[in-house]
Design a protein around this motif. Structure first.
Motif, mmCIF file in Angstrom:
data_model
loop_
_atom_site.group_PDB
_atom_site.id
_atom_site.type_symbol
_atom_site.label_atom_id
_atom_site.label_comp_id
_atom_site.label_asym_id
_atom_site.label_seq_id
_atom_site.Cartn_x
_atom_site.Cartn_y
_atom_site.Cartn_z
ATOM 1 N N SER A 161 0.816 -1.214 0.000
ATOM 2 C CA SER A 161 0.000 0.000 0.000
ATOM 3 C C SER A 161 0.851 1.267 0.000
ATOM 4 C CB SER A 161 -0.935 0.008 1.211
ATOM 5 O OG SER A 161 -0.192 -0.034 2.422
ATOM 6 N N TYR A 162 2.110 1.153 0.422
ATOM 7 C CA TYR A 162 2.991 2.327 0.441
ATOM 8 C C TYR A 162 3.155 2.913 -0.962
ATOM 9 C CZ TYR A 162 7.293 5.082 0.970
ATOM 10 O OH TYR A 162 8.223 6.086 0.958
ATOM 11 N N PHE A 163 3.129 2.056 -1.981
ATOM 12 C CA PHE A 163 3.400 2.492 -3.346
ATOM 13 C C PHE A 163 2.166 3.067 -4.040
ATOM 14 C CE2 PHE A 163 6.345 -0.838 -2.170
ATOM 15 C CZ PHE A 163 7.571 -0.307 -2.528
ATOM 16 N N LEU A 188 0.702 -5.227 -7.786
ATOM 17 C CA LEU A 188 -0.513 -5.296 -6.988
ATOM 18 C C LEU A 188 -1.223 -3.948 -6.954
ATOM 19 C CD1 LEU A 188 -2.355 -6.898 -5.085
ATOM 20 C CD2 LEU A 188 -0.839 -6.257 -3.207
ATOM 21 N N MET A 189 -0.443 -2.864 -6.902
ATOM 22 C CA MET A 189 -1.005 -1.514 -6.856
ATOM 23 C C MET A 189 -1.190 -0.906 -8.250
ATOM 24 S SD MET A 189 -1.512 -0.709 -3.644
ATOM 25 C CE MET A 189 -2.079 -2.403 -3.450
ATOM 26 N N SER A 190 -0.864 -1.672 -9.301
ATOM 27 C CA SER A 190 -0.980 -1.202 -10.693
ATOM 28 C C SER A 190 -0.168 0.069 -10.924
ATOM 29 C CB SER A 190 -2.452 -0.967 -11.066
ATOM 30 O OG SER A 190 -3.183 -2.163 -10.979
ATOM 31 N N LYS A 191 1.068 0.069 -10.445
ATOM 32 C CA LYS A 191 1.955 1.215 -10.593
ATOM 33 C C LYS A 191 3.155 0.846 -11.465
ATOM 34 C CE LYS A 191 -0.518 3.835 -7.950
ATOM 35 N NZ LYS A 191 -1.257 5.003 -8.511
ATOM 36 N N PRO A 192 3.534 1.721 -12.389
ATOM 37 C CA PRO A 192 4.703 1.450 -13.231
ATOM 38 C C PRO A 192 5.985 1.434 -12.401
ATOM 39 C CG PRO A 192 3.361 3.236 -14.131
ATOM 40 C CD PRO A 192 2.877 2.988 -12.747
#
Length: 497
Positions: A161-163, A188-192
């Motif tokens: 969740s930090y990202f 998991l966070m859908s972040k590049p």
């Protein structure tokens, strides 16, 4: 460094220039060039970028457009580990006008850090201060409009969740296990995610954008554009046209799909355009094989190869095996290259960090603005040839087909059965043990005082590797005769037998 002038019509020195245009074809007052970009005065939008920002970023707005600049301006970027390479990345992104930069680093500044990190310049010695905090003052001076935040905690203790708060995550100079865990969290966070690192003359850039859409503008051609796959990872998903100064401009939307670090760093093969061309196979830099061998070595033994016969033999076995697994000609992995690669481990050379830092920052800006084709998905820099070559590395078979599907691989099982949905806080990898300080290894001179270099070992010898501290051709040739190492029979790293 001086604060940027609000009245300046030019971007700051070091700002990344990208040959791109706005993704939705924003028209500026002026004439269109052959690429569909426009020149002339830039009008201020009703909401968003202010007039003084337009004056400050005028030249780059002419390249990628107001809408792309607005996306860059609102971006929150996470930068992990503040060493020489991160210095270059931070400089380029801050000068380009991102919204905020958060720097995470739990380590303190040492004498070695001062060799290639210009952001540590200070009237008072930064030795002993947190690396992120020590660099933050100079980062803020580069562009006061950018919010700079410092996190002095260990990234390995963060949960997924930090990202979630960041638009892009950039991890620099980390071990492969930590990169694998961070990539699991960003998926998991859908972040590049971008991962990058250097070892003296050699370095790499990896990115996992999961699924990324971008728009290119071009003059309308004679061949009609079709919605269809172009490559294994890239497809045309839409297009539209507009009239501008008597020309028909085509805006084509494309989609790129990506693989994870776990697969690209080891399991993925070279694409067919390489494997079916002996000429291209011969041209593949052996740095790719050596970097893969290094990542495996660190994962198995918990440290970079030391200057002793056993580590030399193990690394040479791994490099030979990786080279063969990629289908590369055996004669392109020479003893001279192995020696050079091992001698560069743990060092930073300012020109190399500058090249890779600029290339990564430029790609991040393209991704934030959704302009131009991004890196796909591994870039290897070889300082011997001064070439930075891109290799699309993706797994074959069913796994590759699943990962490169329209769902961007979010349902693909992670390595070792990791359940991304049930993932909690990241495991503590600090028990792996710190990598050895290459600047203090026996037999290596202290070169921290040399301009632009940090911890650079003696390029003519290898410490205690052989008689007189020199790693000889005979040692390399003997090591190369060993059969490729069987990873299943490697000695355990947890002290068991």
């Amino acid at each position: 460094m001086d604060q940027p002038s609000q009245a300046s019509a030019m971007p700051q020195d070091g700002a990344v220039a990208v040959d791109a245009t706005a993704p939705t074809g924003v028209r500026l007052n002026g004439n269109a060039n052959s690429n569909g970009a426009t020149t002339g005065a830039v009008p201020a939008p009703a909401n968003g970028i202010s007039a003084d920002e337009i004056a400050l970023y005028d030249r780059q707005i002419r390249l990628w457009g107001i809408q792309a600049q607005e996306k860059i301006r609102s971006a929150n970027v996470l930068l992990i580990t503040m060493k020489g390479l991160a210095n270059e990345i931070a400089k380029n992104l801050v000068l380009a006008g991102i919204g905020s930069l958060t720097v995470v680093d739990h380590e303190v500044v040492t004498e070695v850090d001062q060799g290639a990190q210009f952001l540590l310049a200070s009237p008072e010695s930064p030795i002993g201060k947190n690396r992120a905090e020590a660099a933050s003052e100079q980062i803020r001076k580069l562009n006061p409009r950018v919010a700079v935040h410092v996190d002095q905690s260990d990234i390995r203790h963060k949960g997924p969740s930090y990202f979630a708060a960041y638009d892009i995550v950039i991890a620099t100079d980390l071990d492969p296990d930590t990169l694998n865990i961070i990539n699991t969290a960003t998926r998991l966070m859908s972040k590049p995610l971008y991962a990058t690192g250097t070892h003296g003359l050699y370095g790499f850039i990896f990115n996992d954008l999961i699924e990324h859409d971008y728009v290119i503008q071009r003059d309308m051609g004679n061949v009609p554009t079709e919605i269809k796959p172009e490559t294994r990872t890239r497809s045309v998903i839409g297009f539209q046209t507009k009239k501008e100064n008597g020309k028909t401009i085509e805006m084509v939307t494309k989609r790129e799909l990506y693989s994870t670090w776990f697969l690209a760093s080891d399991a993925a093969a070279l694409p067919e355009e390489f494997t079916k061309s002996p000429r291209r196979l011969k041209a593949v830099t052996p740095a790719l094989s050596c970097l893969r061998a290094l990542w495996d070595f660190v994962q198995v033994f918990g440290h970079v190869p030391g200057h002793n016969r056993e580590d030399l033999q193990q690394f040479t076995r791994l490099a030979t095996a990786k080279h063969g697994a990629l289908g590369l000609p055996s004669n392109t992995l020479r003893s001279e290259f192995l020696r050079s690669f091992l001698q560069n481990l743990g060092s930073e050379i300012a020109p190399v960090t500058a090249i890779l830092g600029a290339q990564l920052a430029q790609d991040v800006i393209n991704v934030l603005g959704h302009t131009q084709q991004p890196i796909q998905n591994m870039v290897i820099f070889d300082g011997n040839t001064m070439e930075s070559t891109m290799y699309p590395l993706h797994p074959e078979g069913l796994l590759g087909a699943q990962l490169l599907s329209a769902n961007a691989g979010l349902g693909v099982p992670m390595p070792n059965g990791v359940d991304m949905g049930a993932m909690g806080a990241m495991p503590d990898l600090s028990a792996m043990g710190a990598m050895p300080d290459m600047a203090n290894m026996a037999g290596l001179p202290d070169m921290t005082g040399m301009a632009g270099m940090s911890g650079m070992p003696d390029m003519t010898g290898m410490g205690a590797a052989g008689p007189g501290g020199v790693m000889t051709d005979e040692m390399l040739q003997q090591a190369a005769m060993y059969a490729p190492v069987d990873m299943n029979n490697m000695p355990p790293t947890d002290g068991t037998s």
